[in-house]
Design a protein around this motif. Structure first.
Motif, PDB file in Angstrom:
ATOM      1  N   SER A  33       0.812  -1.216   0.000  1.00 52.47           N
ATOM      2  CA  SER A  33       0.000   0.000   0.000  1.00 52.47           C
ATOM      3  C   SER A  33       0.853   1.276   0.000  1.00 52.47           C
ATOM      4  N   ASN A  34       2.134   1.158   0.413  1.00 54.34           N
ATOM      5  CA  ASN A  34       3.006   2.352   0.439  1.00 54.34           C
ATOM      6  C   ASN A  34       4.055   2.317  -0.656  1.00 54.34           C
ATOM      7  N   ALA A  35       3.925   1.356  -1.575  1.00 54.20           N
ATOM      8  CA  ALA A  35       4.990   1.180  -2.571  1.00 54.20           C
ATOM      9  C   ALA A  35       4.472   1.404  -3.985  1.00 54.20           C
ATOM     10  N   LYS A  36       5.405   1.712  -4.866  1.00 56.81           N
ATOM     11  CA  LYS A  36       5.095   1.837  -6.290  1.00 56.81           C
ATOM     12  C   LYS A  36       6.117   1.007  -7.045  1.00 56.81           C
ATOM     13  N   ILE A  37       5.648   0.222  -7.991  1.00 56.64           N
ATOM     14  CA  ILE A  37       6.564  -0.536  -8.839  1.00 56.64           C
ATOM     15  C   ILE A  37       7.122   0.402  -9.895  1.00 56.64           C
ATOM     16  N   MET A  38       8.408   0.218 -10.217  1.00 55.43           N
ATOM     17  CA  MET A  38       8.995   1.035 -11.292  1.00 55.43           C
ATOM     18  C   MET A  38       9.675   0.116 -12.304  1.00 55.43           C
ATOM     19  N   SER A  39       9.251   0.241 -13.591  1.00 59.70           N
ATOM     20  CA  SER A  39       9.965  -0.505 -14.641  1.00 59.70           C
ATOM     21  C   SER A  39      10.996   0.443 -15.239  1.00 59.70           C
ATOM     22  N   GLY A  41      10.598   3.801 -15.360  1.00 53.73           N
ATOM     23  CA  GLY A  41      10.587   5.004 -14.521  1.00 53.73           C
ATOM     24  C   GLY A  41      10.134   6.279 -15.230  1.00 53.73           C
ATOM     25  N   VAL A  42       9.837   6.178 -16.529  1.00 52.15           N
ATOM     26  CA  VAL A  42       9.453   7.398 -17.284  1.00 52.15           C
ATOM     27  C   VAL A  42       8.239   8.061 -16.631  1.00 52.15           C
ATOM     28  N   GLY A  43       7.221   7.265 -16.349  1.00 52.57           N
ATOM     29  CA  GLY A  43       6.005   7.813 -15.744  1.00 52.57           C
ATOM     30  C   GLY A  43       6.183   8.040 -14.259  1.00 52.57           C
ATOM     31  N   VAL A  44       6.731   7.046 -13.546  1.00 50.29           N
ATOM     32  CA  VAL A  44       6.830   7.124 -12.082  1.00 50.29           C
ATOM     33  C   VAL A  44       7.608   8.379 -11.654  1.00 50.29           C
ATOM     34  N   ILE A  45       8.767   8.596 -12.274  1.00 52.50           N
ATOM     35  CA  ILE A  45       9.596   9.744 -11.865  1.00 52.50           C
ATOM     36  C   ILE A  45       8.866  11.066 -12.166  1.00 52.50           C
ATOM     37  N   ALA A  46       8.236  11.138 -13.348  1.00 55.34           N
ATOM     38  CA  ALA A  46       7.510  12.374 -13.686  1.00 55.34           C
ATOM     39  C   ALA A  46       6.367  12.617 -12.702  1.00 55.34           C
ATOM     40  N   PHE A  47       5.619  11.565 -12.386  1.00 53.12           N
ATOM     41  CA  PHE A  47       4.476  11.729 -11.474  1.00 53.12           C
ATOM     42  C   PHE A  47       4.934  12.104 -10.058  1.00 53.12           C
ATOM     43  N   MET A  48       6.114  11.579  -9.660  1.00 58.73           N
ATOM     44  CA  MET A  48       6.620  11.940  -8.320  1.00 58.73           C
ATOM     45  C   MET A  48       7.069  13.397  -8.306  1.00 58.73           C
ATOM     46  N   LYS A  49       7.732  13.816  -9.377  1.00 61.22           N
ATOM     47  CA  LYS A  49       8.156  15.227  -9.441  1.00 61.22           C
ATOM     48  C   LYS A  49       6.955  16.157  -9.418  1.00 61.22           C
ATOM     49  N   GLU A  50       5.892  15.727 -10.052  1.00 60.23           N
ATOM     50  CA  GLU A  50       4.671  16.555 -10.084  1.00 60.23           C
ATOM     51  C   GLU A  50       3.895  16.444  -8.770  1.00 60.23           C
ATOM     52  N   ARG A  51       4.381  15.583  -7.824  1.00 56.83           N
ATOM     53  CA  ARG A  51       3.689  15.310  -6.551  1.00 56.83           C
ATOM     54  C   ARG A  51       2.294  14.711  -6.778  1.00 56.83           C
ATOM     55  N   LEU A  52       2.141  14.017  -7.903  1.00 66.33           N
ATOM     56  CA  LEU A  52       0.876  13.307  -8.101  1.00 66.33           C
ATOM     57  C   LEU A  52       0.880  12.015  -7.290  1.00 66.33           C
ATOM     58  N   ILE A  53       2.095  11.467  -7.069  1.00 64.60           N
ATOM     59  CA  ILE A  53       2.243  10.317  -6.170  1.00 64.60           C
ATOM     60  C   ILE A  53       3.445  10.572  -5.267  1.00 64.60           C
ATOM     61  N   SER A  54       3.388  10.032  -4.044  1.00 69.37           N
ATOM     62  CA  SER A  54       4.529  10.141  -3.109  1.00 69.37           C
ATOM     63  C   SER A  54       4.679   8.838  -2.337  1.00 69.37           C
ATOM     64  N   PRO A  55       5.065   7.761  -3.024  1.00 73.82           N
ATOM     65  CA  PRO A  55       5.177   6.479  -2.313  1.00 73.82           C
ATOM     66  C   PRO A  55       6.377   6.481  -1.355  1.00 73.82           C
ATOM     67  N   ASP A  56       6.282   5.696  -0.260  1.00 75.19           N
ATOM     68  CA  ASP A  56       7.426   5.579   0.665  1.00 75.19           C
ATOM     69  C   ASP A  56       8.509   4.689   0.052  1.00 75.19           C
ATOM     70  N   TYR A  57       8.094   3.731  -0.763  1.00 76.28           N
ATOM     71  CA  TYR A  57       9.043   2.785  -1.355  1.00 76.28           C
ATOM     72  C   TYR A  57       8.863   2.732  -2.866  1.00 76.28           C
ATOM     73  N   LYS A 168      -4.458  -5.221  -7.694  1.00 77.82           N
ATOM     74  CA  LYS A 168      -4.417  -4.947  -6.248  1.00 77.82           C
ATOM     75  C   LYS A 168      -3.004  -4.509  -5.829  1.00 77.82           C
ATOM     76  N   GLU A 169      -2.931  -3.939  -4.613  1.00 78.49           N
ATOM     77  CA  GLU A 169      -1.647  -3.353  -4.168  1.00 78.49           C
ATOM     78  C   GLU A 169      -0.516  -4.365  -4.047  1.00 78.49           C
ATOM     79  N   ASP A 170      -0.880  -5.637  -3.739  1.00 74.76           N
ATOM     80  CA  ASP A 170       0.187  -6.645  -3.576  1.00 74.76           C
ATOM     81  C   ASP A 170       0.421  -7.445  -4.861  1.00 74.76           C
ATOM     82  N   GLU A 171      -0.153  -6.982  -5.970  1.00 73.42           N
ATOM     83  CA  GLU A 171       0.007  -7.702  -7.243  1.00 73.42           C
ATOM     84  C   GLU A 171       0.908  -6.909  -8.202  1.00 73.42           C
ATOM     85  N   PHE A 172       1.494  -7.630  -9.153  1.00 72.46           N
ATOM     86  CA  PHE A 172       2.197  -6.939 -10.236  1.00 72.46           C
ATOM     87  C   PHE A 172       2.049  -7.756 -11.522  1.00 72.46           C
ATOM     88  N   ILE A 173       2.288  -7.074 -12.657  1.00 71.83           N
ATOM     89  CA  ILE A 173       2.222  -7.768 -13.956  1.00 71.83           C
ATOM     90  C   ILE A 173       3.605  -8.317 -14.242  1.00 71.83           C
TER      91      ILE A 173
END
Ligand SMILES: Cc1cc2nc3c(=O)[nH]c(=O)nc-3n(C[C@H](O)[C@H](O)[C@H](O)COP(=O)(O)OP(=O)(O)OC[C@H]3O[C@@H](n4cnc5c(N)ncnc54)[C@H](O)[C@@H]3O)c2cc1C
Length: 288
Positions: A33-39, A41-57, A168-173
């Motif tokens: 629930s506090n984590a984000k998967i990163m492949s 990182g193109v989207g994840v890093i941009a979304f974090m910089k925009e503060r759209l997401i702020s995962p702990d992990y 779900k939060e504990d699942e990944f593709i």
């Protein structure tokens, strides 16, 4: 991709780099629930910089060799979760799954394709993105894993809306699975001063099974899937008569969004034009 935010730095997070799928699944079950998967990182890093997401992990997939594989055993074509888009730009992909090959070529530019992955483009759930319509047209499925189990789910229905996926939060593709069949296919995109399309068409024709999936993307929140049965397509009749039926179907059933980028009417004209071009490209072709 900017949402007009003033942030240019990343928020604080812990970076985790598992070496195996089992290790990844343990982290997901603990921190899901506090984590984000990163492949890529193109989207994840941009979304974090925009503060759209702020995962702990942030859990990176980059050190798991199993997720970097592309496999074709003649029955299925499988693309691991950490296969970069540029790794799909080769002849085997064009011959096996032409619709996907052409869609990938239409994504952004070589720099983004070197970093981003197909799974990431799908899981980002941007309604204008190119991966989802192409995969829908190919009847693709996903292998979804969580600690202790794995399941195969159809791509159809995976993207629920902007940024929303059926996971779900504990699942990944772990991979994308496409059935290998004799097919012809294309992907056409109309973009106007943006990398994303104002209208896209994915068409996959399975000529031995005499059926096709036509997917209209970028014009509504979710892509629209039309198959031959929907329009009473008659494979023995003239192409022009079938095109008339398809046009009539689009006229009555397809209602594109109206937004700042384009009017609904313009999008409808474009989608009809792209559909016509796709049909001609795929059907005006000698069978081999
Ligand atoms: C300038 C620019 C132009 C672009 N143009 C286009 C374009 O024309 N067409 C287009 O379709 N896209 C376009 N994109 C989007 C780009 O292709 C995607 O951002 C990229 O492919 C995402 O892949 P990634 O591996 O970097 O994903 P990441 O950033 O690592 O992840 C994206 C999302 O998917 C989730 N995720 C990733 N992997 C998994 C997994 N295995 N299981 C579950 N969830 C996962 C992440 O948690 C995150 O929410 C553009 C992006 C930029 C920056």
């Amino acid at each position: 991709m900017s949402f007009g935010s003033a942030y240019f730095t990343l928020p604080k997070f812990k970076y985790i780099k598992p070496r195996s799928v089992d290790e990844l699944l343990n982290y997901l079950s603990e921190y899901g629930s506090n984590a984000k998967i990163m492949s890529g990182g193109v989207g994840v890093i941009a979304f974090m910089k925009e503060r759209l997401i702020s995962p702990d992990y942030i859990i990176s997939l980059s050190d798991i060799p199993e997720l970097k594989k592309v496999k074709n055993d003649g029955e299925t074509f499988e693309i691991g979760a950490n296969v970069h888009l540029s790794e799909l730009e080769y002849e085997l992909v064009r011959k096996t799954v032409p619709t996907l090959f052409k869609a990938v070529k239409n994504i952004a530019d070589p720099t983004i394709r070197n970093m981003g992955t197909l799974v990431g483009d799908l899981a980002e759930a941007i309604p204008w993105a190119d991966a989802y319509p192409a995969l829908l047209s190919l009847d693709a499925s996903l292998e979804v894993m969580k600690k202790g189990s794995s399941k195969k789910v159809p791509v159809n229905g995976f993207v629920e809306g902007l940024g929303q996926i059926n996971l779900k939060e504990d699942e990944f593709i772990s991979k994308i699975i496409i059935p290998v069949r004799k097919m012809r296919g294309t992907y056409l995109k109309f973009a106007n001063s943006s990398e994303y399309g104002l209208a896209t068409v994915a068409l996959t024709y399975l000529y031995e099974e005499e059926r096709f999936n036509l997917v209209l993307g970028s014009i509504t929140e979710k892509p629209i899937v039309i198959n031959n049965a929907d329009v009473n397509w008659d494979f023995k009749s003239d192409l022009s008569k079938n095109i008339e039926k398809l046009n009539a179907y689009i006229d009555s059933n397809v209602n594109p969004v109206d937004d700042l980028l384009s009017s609904s009417k313009f999008r409808k004209n474009i989608i009809k034009y792209l559909t016509l071009r796709a049909i001609k490209e795929v059907f005006s072709y000698e069978r081999n």
